[in-house]
Write a protein that holds these residues in place. Sequence first.
Motif, PDB file in Angstrom:
ATOM      1  N   TYR A 111       0.808  -1.218   0.000  1.00 47.44           N
ATOM      2  CA  TYR A 111       0.000   0.000   0.000  1.00 47.44           C
ATOM      3  C   TYR A 111       0.845   1.275   0.000  1.00 47.44           C
ATOM      4  N   ASP A 112       2.085   1.204   0.548  1.00 44.60           N
ATOM      5  CA  ASP A 112       2.939   2.389   0.645  1.00 44.60           C
ATOM      6  C   ASP A 112       3.841   2.566  -0.568  1.00 44.60           C
ATOM      7  N   GLY A 113       3.741   1.673  -1.558  1.00 45.41           N
ATOM      8  CA  GLY A 113       4.575   1.754  -2.746  1.00 45.41           C
ATOM      9  C   GLY A 113       5.786   0.846  -2.719  1.00 45.41           C
ATOM     10  N   THR A 114       6.037   0.185  -1.594  1.00 48.22           N
ATOM     11  CA  THR A 114       7.168  -0.747  -1.491  1.00 48.22           C
ATOM     12  C   THR A 114       6.987  -1.916  -2.462  1.00 48.22           C
ATOM     13  N   LYS A 115       8.061  -2.265  -3.193  1.00 44.97           N
ATOM     14  CA  LYS A 115       8.024  -3.405  -4.117  1.00 44.97           C
ATOM     15  C   LYS A 115       8.844  -4.557  -3.550  1.00 44.97           C
ATOM     16  N   ILE A 116       8.320  -5.763  -3.705  1.00 46.23           N
ATOM     17  CA  ILE A 116       8.977  -6.950  -3.165  1.00 46.23           C
ATOM     18  C   ILE A 116       9.014  -8.038  -4.232  1.00 46.23           C
ATOM     19  N   TRP A 117      10.203  -8.568  -4.489  1.00 47.16           N
ATOM     20  CA  TRP A 117      10.379  -9.707  -5.390  1.00 47.16           C
ATOM     21  C   TRP A 117      10.509 -10.948  -4.513  1.00 47.16           C
ATOM     22  N   LEU A 118       9.502 -11.776  -4.487  1.00 49.04           N
ATOM     23  CA  LEU A 118       9.485 -12.956  -3.622  1.00 49.04           C
ATOM     24  C   LEU A 118       9.989 -14.166  -4.407  1.00 49.04           C
ATOM     25  N   SER A 119      11.027 -14.809  -3.887  1.00 48.67           N
ATOM     26  CA  SER A 119      11.648 -15.950  -4.557  1.00 48.67           C
ATOM     27  C   SER A 119      10.810 -17.221  -4.388  1.00 48.67           C
ATOM     28  N   PRO A 120      11.124 -18.275  -5.151  1.00 45.62           N
ATOM     29  CA  PRO A 120      10.398 -19.539  -4.996  1.00 45.62           C
ATOM     30  C   PRO A 120      10.511 -20.107  -3.579  1.00 45.62           C
ATOM     31  N   SER A 121       9.493 -20.876  -3.177  1.00 42.17           N
ATOM     32  CA  SER A 121       9.456 -21.536  -1.868  1.00 42.17           C
ATOM     33  C   SER A 121       9.599 -20.543  -0.722  1.00 42.17           C
ATOM     34  N   SER A 122       8.946 -19.397  -0.846  1.00 37.82           N
ATOM     35  CA  SER A 122       9.029 -18.353   0.176  1.00 37.82           C
ATOM     36  C   SER A 122       7.621 -17.904   0.580  1.00 37.82           C
ATOM     37  N   SER A 123       7.535 -17.206   1.705  1.00 39.53           N
ATOM     38  CA  SER A 123       6.239 -16.693   2.147  1.00 39.53           C
ATOM     39  C   SER A 123       6.407 -15.316   2.771  1.00 39.53           C
ATOM     40  N   LEU A 124       5.367 -14.508   2.624  1.00 41.26           N
ATOM     41  CA  LEU A 124       5.381 -13.147   3.169  1.00 41.26           C
ATOM     42  C   LEU A 124       4.042 -12.885   3.847  1.00 41.26           C
ATOM     43  N   GLU A 125       4.111 -12.365   5.053  1.00 39.11           N
ATOM     44  CA  GLU A 125       2.912 -11.956   5.803  1.00 39.11           C
ATOM     45  C   GLU A 125       2.983 -10.447   5.992  1.00 39.11           C
ATOM     46  N   TYR A 126       1.914  -9.741   5.650  1.00 42.12           N
ATOM     47  CA  TYR A 126       1.932  -8.281   5.773  1.00 42.12           C
ATOM     48  C   TYR A 126       0.514  -7.749   5.966  1.00 42.12           C
ATOM     49  N   LYS A 127       0.408  -6.473   6.362  1.00 44.88           N
ATOM     50  CA  LYS A 127      -0.889  -5.821   6.520  1.00 44.88           C
ATOM     51  C   LYS A 127      -1.136  -4.906   5.332  1.00 44.88           C
ATOM     52  N   ASP A 128      -2.412  -4.792   4.953  1.00 39.82           N
ATOM     53  CA  ASP A 128      -2.730  -4.037   3.748  1.00 39.82           C
ATOM     54  C   ASP A 128      -2.901  -2.546   3.993  1.00 39.82           C
ATOM     55  N   GLN A 129      -2.590  -2.088   5.199  1.00 41.14           N
ATOM     56  CA  GLN A 129      -2.597  -0.663   5.495  1.00 41.14           C
ATOM     57  C   GLN A 129      -1.762  -0.409   6.735  1.00 41.14           C
ATOM     58  N   LEU A 130      -1.427   0.877   6.968  1.00 41.22           N
ATOM     59  CA  LEU A 130      -0.577   1.233   8.102  1.00 41.22           C
ATOM     60  C   LEU A 130      -1.359   1.130   9.410  1.00 41.22           C
ATOM     61  N   ILE A 131      -0.774   0.431  10.380  1.00 42.57           N
ATOM     62  CA  ILE A 131      -1.346   0.352  11.717  1.00 42.57           C
ATOM     63  C   ILE A 131      -0.214   0.625  12.701  1.00 42.57           C
ATOM     64  N   GLY A 132      -0.334   1.697  13.460  1.00 44.40           N
ATOM     65  CA  GLY A 132       0.706   2.040  14.421  1.00 44.40           C
ATOM     66  C   GLY A 132       1.854   2.812  13.788  1.00 44.40           C
ATOM     67  N   LYS A 133       3.024   2.707  14.420  1.00 41.20           N
ATOM     68  CA  LYS A 133       4.181   3.507  14.018  1.00 41.20           C
ATOM     69  C   LYS A 133       5.057   2.832  12.971  1.00 41.20           C
ATOM     70  N   PHE A 134       4.874   1.529  12.763  1.00 41.53           N
ATOM     71  CA  PHE A 134       5.785   0.799  11.892  1.00 41.53           C
ATOM     72  C   PHE A 134       5.053   0.129  10.729  1.00 41.53           C
ATOM     73  N   ARG A 135       5.784  -0.037   9.629  1.00 40.18           N
ATOM     74  CA  ARG A 135       5.335  -0.877   8.515  1.00 40.18           C
ATOM     75  C   ARG A 135       6.062  -2.213   8.699  1.00 40.18           C
ATOM     76  N   GLU A 136       5.332  -3.266   8.987  1.00 42.64           N
ATOM     77  CA  GLU A 136       5.963  -4.538   9.344  1.00 42.64           C
ATOM     78  C   GLU A 136       5.520  -5.677   8.433  1.00 42.64           C
ATOM     79  N   VAL A 137       6.480  -6.547   8.120  1.00 43.04           N
ATOM     80  CA  VAL A 137       6.189  -7.768   7.363  1.00 43.04           C
ATOM     81  C   VAL A 137       6.965  -8.910   8.001  1.00 43.04           C
ATOM     82  N   LYS A 138       6.542 -10.122   7.690  1.00 42.50           N
ATOM     83  CA  LYS A 138       7.234 -11.318   8.170  1.00 42.50           C
ATOM     84  C   LYS A 138       7.621 -12.162   6.968  1.00 42.50           C
ATOM     85  N   LEU A 139       8.893 -12.490   6.869  1.00 39.63           N
ATOM     86  CA  LEU A 139       9.416 -13.225   5.711  1.00 39.63           C
ATOM     87  C   LEU A 139       9.957 -14.581   6.112  1.00 39.63           C
ATOM     88  N   GLU A 140       9.637 -15.580   5.314  1.00 39.73           N
ATOM     89  CA  GLU A 140      10.257 -16.902   5.401  1.00 39.73           C
ATOM     90  C   GLU A 140      10.738 -17.242   4.000  1.00 39.73           C
TER      91      GLU A 140
END
Length: 350
Positions: A145-174
Amino acid sequence: MNNQSSIYKLFVKYLEDNCTPEEVRQLLLYFDDGENEKVLKALIRAELGFVEHDEGSIGKTETAVSKVKSIIIKEISDRSAHESKSKKNYSIKKWLKIAALWLVLIASTLLFFNQYFKNRYKFRNAKQLQYVVTRPAEKRILQLYDGTKIWLSPSSSLEYKDQLIGKFREVKLEGEAFFEVAKDKKHPFIIHTGQIQTEVVGTSFNIRAFEKQHKVTVTVVTGIVKVSVWSATNAKIKQVTLKPNQSADFTKETRTLKTDSVPNIQPEIKRRDGILTYNGTPVPDVIADFRRYYNLSIELENKSVQCLCYGEFDTTKPIKIVLDQLAAAINAKVVYKNERYILQGGCDER
């Protein structure tokens, strides 16, 4: 007094302590009618600011309204039974009972109000969480939502929120991903990867953090990146600050974090497009990458396991071409048998 709008105005007037005794009597008589129970519920919600409710909150509303309604009915019944008593005594009792009624109403609805917004907050956060998972041989490009671009490689996962909540923009990567983070100094961007936390404001970098690999690597292309190691009790153990052409390696077994320089940053940029470069990488790690990018069975004989790999491999090309290139680099040969590729020999036979 059958008009709901008039009842609502009278209800608000009572909360503001501006009702005459006659208006209070009219209000109590109105709610004594079972058909008006829905109006009472609506008024309670309106005054507390409720807009939506789920199944759990509806049940709590029913309980609160039933309790209030029973007291209202008792108040009217008591009034009728004591009409012969002096007006002064009745007036005192009536106001005491009405005060008790609103105390019960406030206690019940505030409990409901508190629980409602707890449930609402949990529901809202759960709704905003997004999950993206790539299968072997699958890559994804995401834009947040903030314009950040992410190239996710094979066999990977990303958890994120679709809008800003609180002071940080946070994601979880495996797994692995390349980030181009949109600049926002007021809201730092944080990537959680197991015990590692990577914090940036606006920059580009690559993270490799596969669960089965023994280390996590963060490599910076542009900007400044803070990499921290956190304990199981959520305490920061160590932190390093990386600049362009620098990397940090966290070794899981020893829990050490060390930095290194990266003279040529282009291989990290190419990785996002599936072009993999190795400079003295153990061949088993190279094969692990190939398995993810091709979703094929590839095995190594003992001799090949000890080899180091140098070279660039384009995973958009057929697997046979890539494996032949690797075999040539380590003096091995590729055998295809029983729907699997086997790398035989290598390096020490030179």
